[in-house]
Design an enzyme around this catalytic site. Sequence first.
Site, short mmCIF file in Angstrom:
data_model
loop_
_atom_site.label_atom_id
_atom_site.label_comp_id
_atom_site.label_asym_id
_atom_site.label_seq_id
_atom_site.Cartn_x
_atom_site.Cartn_y
_atom_site.Cartn_z
N GLY A 102 -1.05 35.97 6.25
CA GLY A 102 -0.30 34.96 5.51
C GLY A 102 1.10 34.78 6.06
O GLY A 102 1.68 33.68 5.97
N GLU A 125 -7.44 38.75 9.11
CA GLU A 125 -8.31 38.64 7.92
C GLU A 125 -9.76 39.02 8.18
O GLU A 125 -10.43 39.57 7.30
CB GLU A 125 -8.25 37.22 7.35
CG GLU A 125 -6.96 36.88 6.62
CD GLU A 125 -5.79 36.52 7.53
OE1 GLU A 125 -5.91 36.63 8.77
OE2 GLU A 125 -4.74 36.12 7.00
#
Length: 692
Positions: A102, A125
């Site tokens: 992020g 991720e």
Amino acid sequence: MTATYQEHGDIAVITLDNPPVNGLGHETRTGIVDGVNRALDNPAVKGIVLVGSGKGFSGGADIREFNSPKVLQEPSLNTVIRVVEGSEKPVVAAIHGMAMGGGLELALGCHYRVATAGAQIALPEVKLGILPGAGGTQRLPRAIGLEPALNMIVSGTPVMSEKLAGTKLFDQMIDGDLLAGAIAFARSVADRRPLPKVRNLKIDMPNAEGYLQFARNTVRTVAGPFPAPLKCVDAVAATVTKKFEDGLAFERSLFLELVQTPESKALRHAFFGERAASKIPDVPSDTPLREIKSAAVIGAGTMGGGIAMNFANAGIPVKMLEMKQEALDKGLATIRKNYENSMKKGKLTQEQLDKRMALISGTLAYEDIGSADLVVEAVFEDLGVKETVFKKLDEVMKPGAILASNTSTLDVDKIAAFTKRPQDVIGTHFFSPANVMKLLEIVRGAKTGKDVLATVMALAKKIKKTGVVSGVCDGFIGNRMVEQYIRQAFFLLEEGCLPEQVDKAIEKFGFAMGPFRMSDLAGNDIGWYIRKRRYVEKPDVVYSKIGDKLCEKGRFGQKTSAGWYDYKPGDRNAYPSDEVNQMVIAHSAENGVERRKISDEEIVERLVYALVNEGALILEEGIALRASDIDMVYLTGYGFPLFRGGPMFHADTVGLPNVLRSMRKYANGHHPDAWKAAPLLERLAAEGKSFN
Ligand SMILES: NC(=O)c1ccc[n+]([C@@H]2O[C@H](COP(=O)([O-])OP(=O)(O)OC[C@H]3O[C@@H](n4cnc5c(N)ncnc54)[C@H](O)[C@@H]3O)[C@@H](O)[C@H]2O)c1
């Protein structure tokens, strides 16, 4: 506040300040939005710099918020990025240390990015079985190109910022003070319009379709049972087949799909399990540690050599002690050979090899090791031999030295009682090959000092092991459970299977190696030796004698070129053995068992639920602190399939009432005593709960 606002003349600076990695938790996200709004409200402000305090820009989502409603609370990361990207004043991300997940997605939403060299840039991720869900798959390819972005997203591996200099990811690399450089940069672009946005960049790759097809094929072969890598390719492909907004929506739908997959849940369980394992409720994280600057290892055999390598790899000088010069020479030569093999594979340079070998020395005299901060005993698995060694260690080791035993089954409290300093004694159970396997079972004796435990936990991290604490019991967590697994494997042979069928079934389930191939590798004589002790200690527990028969034939496994399978010189493949198979069939007849066809499903359930049931007992007795610790033991030490998250997590996934139902069915078979359900399992199933 975890994001602060300051004005430096006409440039506003929003500083992410959420240690340790500026995770984008709810408070931080709110702080960023507030900061941007404040800057927009002040006509004197011409530009905005977003920078991280401490170690780096941002490590991404705040993992402390995972599994809490705060993760979804607005402003979500997507909202923050929309606010930043939509700002009418330029926003410059100033990156140092790391921009991951992020954090990188946030930077990609900014109008400009500047960076120092040495920052790790990643979208990791996929390692949690998901994909970047805040535009990362749509923006990174536009910034650095389709192929490099796909590689980063599918692998999750960090790339150094300087390697990406010259791409549209970074508008400027900054040499000196990052903040000053970023402010100067912001000032230089303050009046430029329109504001550049990564979403508007075009991907220029003539044969993108062909490349993506190739990538799909490659990724499919390496992804194994995990769905996320292929979905990453699908998401990245949308950058060339869909409009930006449609791509974003597509990414979001894939993200939501992946979050729900059992594989992602298993990976996240393992991720949090690793962190949880390092926490011991009654040992606070500020417990003072003892310093480990030098180590010694007693016994230069299979385990001793591997253990010594761990210390040398971490830069800790280590002395190995043996009884005879030949044994010592052999041990040192094996270590050198192992390092040379790594060098041949390109994993080690000659210089590193020399440095590591220089840290390892040998001795035959206890006096030479007295000053070591830690000593690990790895002599024969015999309480009498351990007694001699620990009495000697008690005499020669300096006060405060940690005395550890690598025993696989023996009572660490008894070993501690051989010394006058039981508080300094602990079990460090390495797994073979000790220089490779990630697991370190740390056995806490009744009198082990908290500082000793904390020190060994920290040492585990330093030597790159997953340390899991176990209480004292026969076999600790891992081997105590594996005994039930092997017991079932033997019963399966007795009832109708052959070794190959059992191995294939459990390997198809995902185990790295089935029980018979594993035993052949470890040495069948080890189990034989332990069982002989069991026959005396636990006369009421029934074991199949099939394993003993094998050993009576001298078939100890790979080391004798014959075990459950046949082996050929220079070839590690296992070949089914007629001799063994005939022996297995004859054994059933001798025991009056009519052989039957056994399904793969039954094989897998019996092996895995045997682990689960013993795991439940271990949990209930407090030998393991938490169910996830048991899972970590099996994931890192026993080749349990990662995508299933460990035996206890797997049982949770199947549903404990379903596990119990199958166990009851097997209890109607030949060995009902092996299926006596653990009370904890019964209770949790009845209450509709799970282990984890
Ligand atoms: N082999 C495995 O897979 C494994 C895995 C985990 C733990 N362990 C445990 O590690 C320990 C060592 O096992 P291993 O497989 O390395 O055995 P090994 O037989 O390969 O090595 C033992 C070494 O200890 C030396 N030794 C014996 N008595 C000694 C003494 N009094 N002083 C100094 N040296 C002495 C021997 O000469 C030998 O070189 C055992 O407690 C075993 O249960 C083994």
